[in-house]
Design a protein around this motif. Structure first.
Motif, PDB file in Angstrom:
ATOM      1  N   GLN A  37       0.827  -1.202   0.000  1.00 49.47           N
ATOM      2  CA  GLN A  37       0.000   0.000   0.000  1.00 49.47           C
ATOM      3  C   GLN A  37       0.866   1.259   0.000  1.00 49.47           C
ATOM      4  OE1 GLN A  37      -2.468  -0.614   3.451  1.00 49.47           O
ATOM      5  NE2 GLN A  37      -3.928  -1.901   2.355  1.00 49.47           N
ATOM      6  N   GLU A  38       1.944   1.229   0.776  1.00 55.49           N
ATOM      7  CA  GLU A  38       2.851   2.369   0.805  1.00 55.49           C
ATOM      8  C   GLU A  38       3.533   2.552  -0.549  1.00 55.49           C
ATOM      9  OE1 GLU A  38       3.237   4.712   3.145  1.00 55.49           O
ATOM     10  OE2 GLU A  38       1.602   3.695   4.150  1.00 55.49           O
ATOM     11  N   ARG A  39       3.923   1.433  -1.163  1.00 53.66           N
ATOM     12  CA  ARG A  39       4.546   1.497  -2.483  1.00 53.66           C
ATOM     13  C   ARG A  39       3.571   2.094  -3.496  1.00 53.66           C
ATOM     14  NH1 ARG A  39       6.253  -3.829  -3.548  1.00 53.66           N
ATOM     15  NH2 ARG A  39       8.088  -3.349  -2.342  1.00 53.66           N
ATOM     16  N   MET A  40       2.308   1.671  -3.416  1.00 53.04           N
ATOM     17  CA  MET A  40       1.282   2.186  -4.328  1.00 53.04           C
ATOM     18  C   MET A  40       1.118   3.687  -4.135  1.00 53.04           C
ATOM     19  SD  MET A  40      -0.927   1.565  -6.714  1.00 53.04           S
ATOM     20  CE  MET A  40      -1.801   0.042  -6.812  1.00 53.04           C
ATOM     21  N   LYS A  41       1.088   4.135  -2.881  1.00 50.86           N
ATOM     22  CA  LYS A  41       0.950   5.567  -2.612  1.00 50.86           C
ATOM     23  C   LYS A  41       2.119   6.352  -3.191  1.00 50.86           C
ATOM     24  CE  LYS A  41      -1.630   5.157   1.715  1.00 50.86           C
ATOM     25  NZ  LYS A  41      -1.547   5.322   3.172  1.00 50.86           N
ATOM     26  N   SER A  42       3.343   5.869  -2.946  1.00 51.98           N
ATOM     27  CA  SER A  42       4.503   6.620  -3.419  1.00 51.98           C
ATOM     28  C   SER A  42       4.592   6.613  -4.945  1.00 51.98           C
ATOM     29  CB  SER A  42       5.798   6.086  -2.800  1.00 51.98           C
ATOM     30  OG  SER A  42       6.081   4.793  -3.256  1.00 51.98           O
ATOM     31  N   CYS A  43       4.263   5.485  -5.582  1.00 52.81           N
ATOM     32  CA  CYS A  43       4.277   5.417  -7.048  1.00 52.81           C
ATOM     33  C   CYS A  43       3.213   6.343  -7.641  1.00 52.81           C
ATOM     34  CB  CYS A  43       4.060   3.987  -7.530  1.00 52.81           C
ATOM     35  SG  CYS A  43       5.442   2.875  -7.163  1.00 52.81           S
ATOM     36  N   ASN A  44       2.016   6.331  -7.049  1.00 52.74           N
ATOM     37  CA  ASN A  44       0.953   7.229  -7.519  1.00 52.74           C
ATOM     38  C   ASN A  44       1.360   8.688  -7.376  1.00 52.74           C
ATOM     39  OD1 ASN A  44      -1.269   5.822  -8.592  1.00 52.74           O
ATOM     40  ND2 ASN A  44      -1.888   5.170  -6.550  1.00 52.74           N
ATOM     41  N   GLN A  45       1.964   9.009  -6.235  1.00 51.28           N
ATOM     42  CA  GLN A  45       2.391  10.391  -5.994  1.00 51.28           C
ATOM     43  C   GLN A  45       3.432  10.811  -7.023  1.00 51.28           C
ATOM     44  OE1 GLN A  45       1.094  12.557  -3.876  1.00 51.28           O
ATOM     45  NE2 GLN A  45       2.484  14.142  -4.593  1.00 51.28           N
ATOM     46  N   GLU A  46       4.396   9.937  -7.282  1.00 52.28           N
ATOM     47  CA  GLU A  46       5.442  10.272  -8.244  1.00 52.28           C
ATOM     48  C   GLU A  46       4.877  10.411  -9.657  1.00 52.28           C
ATOM     49  OE1 GLU A  46       9.831   8.815  -9.707  1.00 52.28           O
ATOM     50  OE2 GLU A  46       8.990   8.010  -7.852  1.00 52.28           O
ATOM     51  N   ALA A  47       3.959   9.529 -10.030  1.00 52.01           N
ATOM     52  CA  ALA A  47       3.335   9.617 -11.353  1.00 52.01           C
ATOM     53  C   ALA A  47       2.559  10.926 -11.480  1.00 52.01           C
ATOM     54  CB  ALA A  47       2.415   8.431 -11.596  1.00 52.01           C
ATOM     55  N   LYS A  48       1.918  11.331 -10.398  1.00 47.72           N
ATOM     56  CA  LYS A  48       1.170  12.591 -10.405  1.00 47.72           C
ATOM     57  C   LYS A  48       2.120  13.778 -10.551  1.00 47.72           C
ATOM     58  CE  LYS A  48      -2.215  15.165  -7.676  1.00 47.72           C
ATOM     59  NZ  LYS A  48      -2.975  15.207  -6.428  1.00 47.72           N
ATOM     60  N   GLU A  49       3.231  13.741  -9.814  1.00 50.47           N
ATOM     61  CA  GLU A  49       4.207  14.828  -9.888  1.00 50.47           C
ATOM     62  C   GLU A  49       4.806  14.946 -11.289  1.00 50.47           C
ATOM     63  OE1 GLU A  49       7.003  13.901  -6.808  1.00 50.47           O
ATOM     64  OE2 GLU A  49       5.620  14.467  -5.215  1.00 50.47           O
ATOM     65  N   LYS A  50       4.976  13.797 -11.945  1.00 54.33           N
ATOM     66  CA  LYS A  50       5.528  13.798 -13.301  1.00 54.33           C
ATOM     67  C   LYS A  50       4.461  14.072 -14.357  1.00 54.33           C
ATOM     68  CE  LYS A  50       9.347  10.644 -12.368  1.00 54.33           C
ATOM     69  NZ  LYS A  50      10.025   9.421 -12.791  1.00 54.33           N
ATOM     70  N   ALA A  51       3.221  14.195 -13.919  1.00 54.62           N
ATOM     71  CA  ALA A  51       2.082  14.455 -14.807  1.00 54.62           C
ATOM     72  C   ALA A  51       1.973  13.411 -15.916  1.00 54.62           C
ATOM     73  CB  ALA A  51       2.156  15.859 -15.386  1.00 54.62           C
ATOM     74  N   LEU A  52       2.142  12.146 -15.533  1.00 56.33           N
ATOM     75  CA  LEU A  52       2.059  11.069 -16.522  1.00 56.33           C
ATOM     76  C   LEU A  52       0.610  10.722 -16.807  1.00 56.33           C
ATOM     77  CD1 LEU A  52       4.862   8.730 -15.131  1.00 56.33           C
ATOM     78  CD2 LEU A  52       5.036  10.392 -16.985  1.00 56.33           C
ATOM     79  N   LYS A  53       0.329  10.392 -18.069  1.00 55.16           N
ATOM     80  CA  LYS A  53      -1.030  10.050 -18.495  1.00 55.16           C
ATOM     81  C   LYS A  53      -0.988   8.824 -19.393  1.00 55.16           C
ATOM     82  CE  LYS A  53      -2.952  13.982 -17.010  1.00 55.16           C
ATOM     83  NZ  LYS A  53      -3.717  14.042 -15.838  1.00 55.16           N
ATOM     84  N   GLY A  54      -2.088   8.111 -19.472  1.00 55.02           N
ATOM     85  CA  GLY A  54      -2.284   7.025 -20.421  1.00 55.02           C
ATOM     86  C   GLY A  54      -1.259   5.909 -20.327  1.00 55.02           C
TER      87      GLY A  54
END
Length: 111
Positions: A37-54
């Protein structure tokens, strides 16, 4: 025929009621589940910061969750002593006692 319908309705009510009751009981996640769960949170946060899509986000998340990226590594305690401190704090926060605490500590120190 009516008794069959009444019996089926009653049986369905028992099954549905027990399923709902089981859902109401909150189960604490295992240390491995907590780490995921922590890994999922950190990966999601990083993807959001990088503005990744699709597809780019899908690829990043897949790599991150499987541990292929540097950020995917959980902030694990460096030493056994640090692990012990962290596990003790978690056990205290969860107010675990007796055998439940022993099992938690064992699992926590392994993972």
């Amino acid at each position: 025929m009516k008794t069959l319908i009444v019996s089926m309705t009653f049986a369905f009510g028992l099954v549905a009621g027990s399923a709902i009751a089981a859902d109401d009981e909150k189960k604490t996640p295992s240390p491995a589940q907590q780490a995921q769960q922590e890994r999922m949170k950190s990966c999601n946060q990083e993807a959001k910061e990088k503005a990744l899509k699709g597809d780019e986000r899908k690829s990043f998340m897949s790599d991150c969750l499987s541990g292929k990226t540097a950020s995917a590594a959980p902030a694990a305690p460096a030493t056994q002593q640090d692990k012990m401190k962290t596990c003790n704090k978690d056990a205290k926060d969860k107010a675990l006692k007796g055998d439940e605490r022993k099992k938690f500590m064992s699992d926590c120190l392994k993972g």
